[in-house]
Design an enzyme around this catalytic site. Structure first.
Site, PDB file in Angstrom:
ATOM      1  N   ASN A 249       0.866  -1.184   0.000  1.00  0.00           N
ATOM      2  CA  ASN A 249       0.000   0.000   0.000  1.00  0.00           C
ATOM      3  C   ASN A 249       0.898   1.227   0.000  1.00  0.00           C
ATOM      4  O   ASN A 249       1.484   1.569   1.026  1.00  0.00           O
ATOM      5  CB  ASN A 249      -0.897  -0.026   1.252  1.00  0.00           C
ATOM      6  CG  ASN A 249      -1.705   1.250   1.398  1.00  0.00           C
ATOM      7  OD1 ASN A 249      -1.799   2.047   0.461  1.00  0.00           O
ATOM      8  ND2 ASN A 249      -2.295   1.442   2.569  1.00  0.00           N
ATOM      9  N   TRP A 250       1.004   1.854  -1.159  1.00  0.00           N
ATOM     10  CA  TRP A 250       1.946   2.971  -1.301  1.00  0.00           C
ATOM     11  C   TRP A 250       1.383   4.273  -0.751  1.00  0.00           C
ATOM     12  O   TRP A 250       2.063   5.304  -0.749  1.00  0.00           O
ATOM     13  CB  TRP A 250       2.347   3.140  -2.769  1.00  0.00           C
ATOM     14  CG  TRP A 250       3.094   1.959  -3.332  1.00  0.00           C
ATOM     15  CD1 TRP A 250       3.492   0.837  -2.650  1.00  0.00           C
ATOM     16  CD2 TRP A 250       3.543   1.779  -4.678  1.00  0.00           C
ATOM     17  NE1 TRP A 250       4.149  -0.028  -3.491  1.00  0.00           N
ATOM     18  CE2 TRP A 250       4.192   0.527  -4.746  1.00  0.00           C
ATOM     19  CE3 TRP A 250       3.445   2.542  -5.841  1.00  0.00           C
ATOM     20  CZ2 TRP A 250       4.755   0.033  -5.930  1.00  0.00           C
ATOM     21  CZ3 TRP A 250       4.000   2.054  -7.020  1.00  0.00           C
ATOM     22  CH2 TRP A 250       4.652   0.809  -7.061  1.00  0.00           C
ATOM     23  N   LYS A 251       0.141   4.257  -0.344  1.00  0.00           N
ATOM     24  CA  LYS A 251      -0.528   5.428   0.233  1.00  0.00           C
ATOM     25  C   LYS A 251      -0.338   6.659  -0.678  1.00  0.00           C
ATOM     26  O   LYS A 251      -0.171   6.501  -1.885  1.00  0.00           O
ATOM     27  CB  LYS A 251      -0.020   5.687   1.654  1.00  0.00           C
ATOM     28  CG  LYS A 251      -0.036   4.429   2.518  1.00  0.00           C
ATOM     29  CD  LYS A 251       0.072   4.728   3.977  1.00  0.00           C
ATOM     30  CE  LYS A 251       0.267   3.422   4.733  1.00  0.00           C
ATOM     31  NZ  LYS A 251      -0.022   3.546   6.138  1.00  0.00           N
TER      32      LYS A 251
ATOM     33  N   HIS B 129      -9.613   0.727   4.806  1.00  0.00           N
ATOM     34  CA  HIS B 129      -8.330   0.933   5.482  1.00  0.00           C
ATOM     35  C   HIS B 129      -8.558   1.843   6.688  1.00  0.00           C
ATOM     36  O   HIS B 129      -9.390   2.752   6.638  1.00  0.00           O
ATOM     37  CB  HIS B 129      -7.327   1.568   4.509  1.00  0.00           C
ATOM     38  CG  HIS B 129      -5.940   1.605   5.059  1.00  0.00           C
ATOM     39  ND1 HIS B 129      -5.533   2.582   5.945  1.00  0.00           N
ATOM     40  CD2 HIS B 129      -4.878   0.775   4.887  1.00  0.00           C
ATOM     41  CE1 HIS B 129      -4.264   2.358   6.280  1.00  0.00           C
ATOM     42  NE2 HIS B 129      -3.848   1.271   5.649  1.00  0.00           N
TER      43      HIS B 129
ATOM     44  N   GLU C  25      -6.991   4.267   7.823  1.00  0.00           N
ATOM     45  CA  GLU C  25      -6.856   5.711   7.561  1.00  0.00           C
ATOM     46  C   GLU C  25      -8.124   6.265   6.927  1.00  0.00           C
ATOM     47  O   GLU C  25      -8.525   7.407   7.188  1.00  0.00           O
ATOM     48  CB  GLU C  25      -5.610   5.964   6.681  1.00  0.00           C
ATOM     49  CG  GLU C  25      -4.338   5.802   7.499  1.00  0.00           C
ATOM     50  CD  GLU C  25      -3.114   5.356   6.712  1.00  0.00           C
ATOM     51  OE1 GLU C  25      -3.112   5.445   5.465  1.00  0.00           O
ATOM     52  OE2 GLU C  25      -2.147   4.899   7.349  1.00  0.00           O
TER      53      GLU C  25
ATOM     54  N   GLU D 117      -5.543  -5.531  10.414  1.00  0.00           N
ATOM     55  CA  GLU D 117      -4.615  -4.421  10.637  1.00  0.00           C
ATOM     56  C   GLU D 117      -5.020  -3.680  11.911  1.00  0.00           C
ATOM     57  O   GLU D 117      -5.867  -2.758  11.848  1.00  0.00           O
ATOM     58  CB  GLU D 117      -4.677  -3.438   9.457  1.00  0.00           C
ATOM     59  CG  GLU D 117      -4.204  -4.035   8.150  1.00  0.00           C
ATOM     60  CD  GLU D 117      -3.596  -2.966   7.235  1.00  0.00           C
ATOM     61  OE1 GLU D 117      -2.458  -3.159   6.812  1.00  0.00           O
ATOM     62  OE2 GLU D 117      -4.246  -1.941   6.980  1.00  0.00           O
TER      63      GLU D 117
ATOM     64  N   GLY E  97       1.940   1.980  11.044  1.00  0.00           N
ATOM     65  CA  GLY E  97       2.920   3.069  10.985  1.00  0.00           C
ATOM     66  C   GLY E  97       3.532   3.455  12.319  1.00  0.00           C
ATOM     67  O   GLY E  97       4.122   4.520  12.442  1.00  0.00           O
TER      68      GLY E  97
ATOM     69  N   SER F 117       3.059  -2.188  10.594  1.00  0.00           N
ATOM     70  CA  SER F 117       4.485  -2.127  10.930  1.00  0.00           C
ATOM     71  C   SER F 117       5.267  -3.376  10.527  1.00  0.00           C
ATOM     72  O   SER F 117       6.171  -3.816  11.242  1.00  0.00           O
ATOM     73  CB  SER F 117       4.659  -1.827  12.426  1.00  0.00           C
ATOM     74  OG  SER F 117       4.166  -0.538  12.709  1.00  0.00           O
TER      75      SER F 117
HETATM   76  C1  PEP Z   1      -0.988   0.003   5.911  1.00  0.00           C
HETATM   77  O1  PEP Z   1      -1.022   1.169   5.536  1.00  0.00           O
HETATM   78  O2  PEP Z   1      -1.844  -0.795   5.520  1.00  0.00           O
HETATM   79  C2  PEP Z   1       0.067  -0.405   6.811  1.00  0.00           C
HETATM   80  C3  PEP Z   1       0.032  -1.606   7.299  1.00  0.00           C
HETATM   81  O3  PEP Z   1       1.053   0.529   7.086  1.00  0.00           O
HETATM   82  P1  PEP Z   1       2.474   0.239   7.788  1.00  0.00           P
HETATM   83  O4  PEP Z   1       3.023  -1.033   7.172  1.00  0.00           O
HETATM   84  O5  PEP Z   1       3.289   1.413   7.451  1.00  0.00           O
HETATM   85  O6  PEP Z   1       2.219   0.059   9.244  1.00  0.00           O
END
Ligand code: PEP
Length: 257
Positions: A7-9, A94, A96, A166, A172, A212
């Site tokens: 997931n490049w966000k 997600h 976010e 998640e 993050g 993470s």
């Molecule tokens: C994500 O955005 O789905 C995610 C798991 O982020 P990170 O790996 O940076 O925690």
């Protein structure tokens, strides 16, 4: 099979996305066994990245989709449009999106229905907040999120649908649950899916972990049979980290073959 989803966000423009897509695919080259990879660039980069991943076996995911078919919804992108520019997958719900943009479980359900109607494979994200965890409500939260997300959903079961566990507090932050805790939640997710879809074949759902993940901890997650793969955010845009994650997946697949 193990799946690695990146997931490049909102991190990369079109040119950077094309370059990262090329480097990501190179990580799979020459491997006898390799994980299934799906990369999720920003919406504006999808059509260019599609040219890079074409015929590679790598999936192309969008990071969000509208719950509406079409019309006066400024700034939204429909499932039909995403499919047209080459998306094969879409991340839905997600954390976010839920926490920064107010997405609800009902909204997630509406997006699921639209994605499936337009042949996009959903990657549905679920997970508890720190407060919900502290209160001992992890299972209750997951049950509600999944029960609502899949309400009236009739998958064809010709494609594997992804559920990503998640935990919000792990995204993050550098913090993760223990492997044992993740395995426990994944087992529970499978139980719920089994109840929702009693006739679904074994391969109907893949349950991924996200939060993470990095080159150092990926192996410890991937070696668990209950963890079908990883949804990776920050580390998926750092090619040396992604390489370590892909290598860990290959090592696990070789050991399990
Ligand atoms: C994500 O955005 O789905 C995610 C798991 O982020 P990170 O790996 O940076 O925690």
């Amino acid at each position: 099979m193990k799946t690695i989803i990146g997931n490049w966000k909102m991190n990369l423009g079109v040119r950077e996305s094309v370059a990262l897509a090329r480097s990501s695919l190179l990580l799979l080259r020459g491997k006898k066994v390799a994980p299934h990879m799906v990369i999720c660039p920003s919406t504006i980069a999808l059509s260019e990245v599609r040219k890079v991943v074409a015929r590679s076996g790598c999936g192309l995911g969008a990071q969000n989709v509208s719950s509406e078919e079409q019309g006066a919804f400024t700034g939204e992108t429909s499932a039909r449009m995403l499919f047209e520019v080459g998306a094969t997958h879409v991340i839905i719900g997600h954390s976010e999106r839920r926490h920064l943009f107010g997405e609800t479980d009902e909204g997630v359900n509406a997006k699921m229905l639209k994605a499936l109607e337009h042949n996009l494979t959903p990657i549905v994200c679920v997970g508890e907040t720190k407060e919900e965890r502290t209160a001992g409500h992890v299972k209750k939260v997951i049950l509600h999120q999944l029960g609502t997300a899949f309400k009236t959903v009739r998958p064809k079961f010709s494609e594997t649908l992804f559920v990503a566990y998640e935990p919000v507090w792990a995204i993050g932050t550098g913090e993760t649950p223990s492997v044992q805790e993740i395995v426990e939640v994944h087992t529970y997710i499978r139980e719920i899916l089994g109840e929702l879809f009693p006739t679904a074949p074994e391969t109907a759902f893949a349950v991924l972990y996200g939060g993470s993940v990095n080159g150092e901890n990926a192996y410890s997650f991937l070696r668990e049979k209950e963890i079908d793969g990883l949804l990776v955010g920050g580390a998926s845009v750092k090619i040396h980290q992604l390489k370590e994650i892909v290598d860990a997946a290959c090592e696990v697949l070789i050991a399990q073959s």
